[in-house]
Design an enzyme around this catalytic site. Structure first.
Site, mmCIF file in Angstrom:
data_model
loop_
_atom_site.group_PDB
_atom_site.id
_atom_site.type_symbol
_atom_site.label_atom_id
_atom_site.label_comp_id
_atom_site.label_asym_id
_atom_site.label_seq_id
_atom_site.Cartn_x
_atom_site.Cartn_y
_atom_site.Cartn_z
ATOM 1 N N GLN A 116 0.827 -1.207 0.000
ATOM 2 C CA GLN A 116 0.000 0.000 0.000
ATOM 3 C C GLN A 116 0.860 1.255 0.000
ATOM 4 O O GLN A 116 0.511 2.269 -0.611
ATOM 5 C CB GLN A 116 -0.938 -0.022 1.212
ATOM 6 C CG GLN A 116 -2.035 1.016 1.190
ATOM 7 C CD GLN A 116 -3.167 0.694 2.140
ATOM 8 O OE1 GLN A 116 -4.227 0.253 1.724
ATOM 9 N NE2 GLN A 116 -2.960 0.898 3.434
ATOM 10 N N MET A 152 1.883 10.458 -4.299
ATOM 11 C CA MET A 152 2.499 11.682 -3.804
ATOM 12 C C MET A 152 3.443 12.277 -4.837
ATOM 13 O O MET A 152 3.493 13.501 -5.026
ATOM 14 C CB MET A 152 3.237 11.399 -2.492
ATOM 15 C CG MET A 152 2.321 11.062 -1.327
ATOM 16 S SD MET A 152 3.206 10.655 0.197
ATOM 17 C CE MET A 152 3.739 12.297 0.715
ATOM 18 N N ASN A 168 1.679 2.462 -3.527
ATOM 19 C CA ASN A 168 0.647 3.312 -4.122
ATOM 20 C C ASN A 168 0.716 4.724 -3.567
ATOM 21 O O ASN A 168 0.587 5.714 -4.307
ATOM 22 C CB ASN A 168 -0.736 2.719 -3.848
ATOM 23 C CG ASN A 168 -0.986 1.448 -4.614
ATOM 24 O OD1 ASN A 168 -0.503 0.385 -4.240
ATOM 25 N ND2 ASN A 168 -1.728 1.534 -5.697
ATOM 26 N N GLU A 169 0.916 4.827 -2.257
ATOM 27 C CA GLU A 169 0.982 6.131 -1.609
ATOM 28 C C GLU A 169 2.130 6.957 -2.164
ATOM 29 O O GLU A 169 1.967 8.140 -2.495
ATOM 30 C CB GLU A 169 1.153 5.938 -0.101
ATOM 31 C CG GLU A 169 1.279 7.226 0.683
ATOM 32 C CD GLU A 169 1.296 7.000 2.185
ATOM 33 O OE1 GLU A 169 1.560 7.972 2.919
ATOM 34 O OE2 GLU A 169 1.039 5.857 2.619
ATOM 35 N N ARG A 170 3.297 6.360 -2.270
ATOM 36 C CA ARG A 170 4.473 7.105 -2.725
ATOM 37 C C ARG A 170 4.364 7.503 -4.183
ATOM 38 O O ARG A 170 4.776 8.605 -4.564
ATOM 39 C CB ARG A 170 5.724 6.270 -2.457
ATOM 40 C CG ARG A 170 6.025 6.174 -0.967
ATOM 41 C CD ARG A 170 6.986 5.057 -0.604
ATOM 42 N NE ARG A 170 7.143 4.998 0.860
ATOM 43 C CZ ARG A 170 7.731 4.006 1.507
ATOM 44 N NH1 ARG A 170 8.238 2.967 0.836
ATOM 45 N NH2 ARG A 170 7.826 4.033 2.829
#
Length: 386
Positions: free
Chosen positions: A243, A251, A246-248
């Protein structure tokens, strides 16, 4: 080389128009309030299919490709404010990917469907007051009691925390390392915000990203069903690592959009601001500096596109996500400082966009893993560190 179809181009225009109409005009008010009204904004995003672009249509998603996610976050970052782009990113790419990948059918129907429809706001709770980047050392604990987890502990710096209807919580569920792997013994558990024993301890006062709410959360004998566990019990560490990718990526995409706008607005200002009888842009140092920053931004943008293509092919994008986020954070800080400096005294005033952008930019180097953590990950991936 990445190819954007006519549908991608139309999506970019759709997101840009939405952000310019529904987000941009309210930036100052939301900054002053310390949050944006997620329960009002998210249903509008959902009407356009923007909260579940890559998710299965069975749950209200669009079944789109990852380039659509790139476009969404670039355009949200371009219009700003960055705090709103971050809050939306939490909903689309930080709190829900594990639920979509690993969640049971019951969990998806109960929690993913309303998140995609904009009826429910969600958050992801990993960081603790004394533990951040060292995820394996988390101490918030869920102890099994029959068919329930009883949760005790606290989480810090949780975006969307004060408005969330449910939390994707990472908690320790075992002290026994299953298979000897690092970080096992952690599980991802959905905690509804109306759970007795769950509390928003306080809303945090941040330097930047002030248009999004950030909170400290506490769990005191909070009881939720074991069935609320996402995926396998004790393997939440690996799910959370996935997960994080996906976050990085998200961003990095959003940061690129913000940097492009900052450079364009600064160039426009320098073309109209006259010093010693001529526009500031005629100063070669200023023009060359903007040109160099623009070139570096273009390299980063296309690196992001390569990452997106690799993601679509199903490849491991850990290195892509790590490098992209590291460079996005560093370049954003440099661009924000340069744009403020080139505006002179007015750039230092809170009434100017430069001040907000300068305060917002450090988050790209802190949230989702600090620069130093990205370097640690890279040093291990590249064999420079044991």
């Amino acid at each position: 080389m990445v190819t954007f179809t006519a549908e991608h181009v139309a999506l970019r225009q759709l997101v840009r128009e939405f952000a310019e109409k529904e987000i941009g005009p309210y930036a100052d008010d939301w900054e002053a309030n310390g949050s944006f009204p997620a329960h009002e904004l998210f249903p509008k995003l959902a009407e356009l299919g923007l909260l579940g672009l890559e998710y299965d249509p069975a749950y209200g998603g669009q079944g789109a490709d990852h380039l659509c996610t790139v476009i969404l976050h670039e355009e949200l970052g371009r219009v700003g404010p960055a705090g709103v782009a971050l809050g939306i990113g939490i909903q689309t790419d930080m709190a829900t990917p594990s639920l979509h990948r690993y969640g049971s059918e019951e969990l998806k129907q109960r929690y993913l469907v309303p998140a995609i429809s904009g009826e429910a706001v969600c958050a992801v709770a990993v960081t603790e007051p004394d533990t951040g980047s060292d995820v394996a050392a988390l101490t918030t604990r869920a102890v099994r009691d029959g068919d329930d987890w009883v949760i005790n502990g606290s989480k810090a710096y949780i975006t969307n925390g004060t408005q969330a209807d449910w939390i994707c919580l990472l908690a320790r569920t075992s002290d026994k390392p299953a298979g000897g792997g690092a970080g096992v013994g952690l599980s991802q558990i959905i905690v509804p915000a109306d759970t007795p024993g769950f509390h928003v301890s306080r809303k945090l006062d941040k330097l930047g990203m002030r248009s999004s709410d950030t909170a400290e959360l506490t769990f005191t004998d909070a009881r939720v069903p074991v069935a609320n566990t996402i995926g396998e019990i004790d393997l939440g560490f690996y799910q959370q690592m996935s997960q994080f990718q996906n976050e990085r990526l998200a961003m990095g995409y959003a940061a690129v959009g913000g940097m492009e706008t900052a450079l364009t607005r600064t160039a426009d200002y320098l073309k109209t601001r006259k010093v010693f009888g001529k526009p500031l842009i005629d100063n070669q140092h200023l023009a060359f500096t903007l040109a160099e920053l623009s070139a570096r931004l273009d390299v980063l943008r296309h690196y992001n596109y390569a990452a997106a293509e690799a993601y679509i092919r199903g490849e491991d994008v850990n290195r892509f996500a790590t490098v992209g986020k590291l460079e996005a954070g560093r370049l954003a800080r440099e661009i924000s400082a340069t744009c403020l400096q080139f505006h002179g005294a007015i750039g230092y005033m809170e009434e100017m966009w430069t001040a907000r952008y300068f305060r917002d930019s450090p988050v790209w180097s802190i949230g989702g893993g600090a620069d130093e953590v990205m370097l640690y990950v890279l040093s291990r991936l590249d064999g420079y560190h044991a």
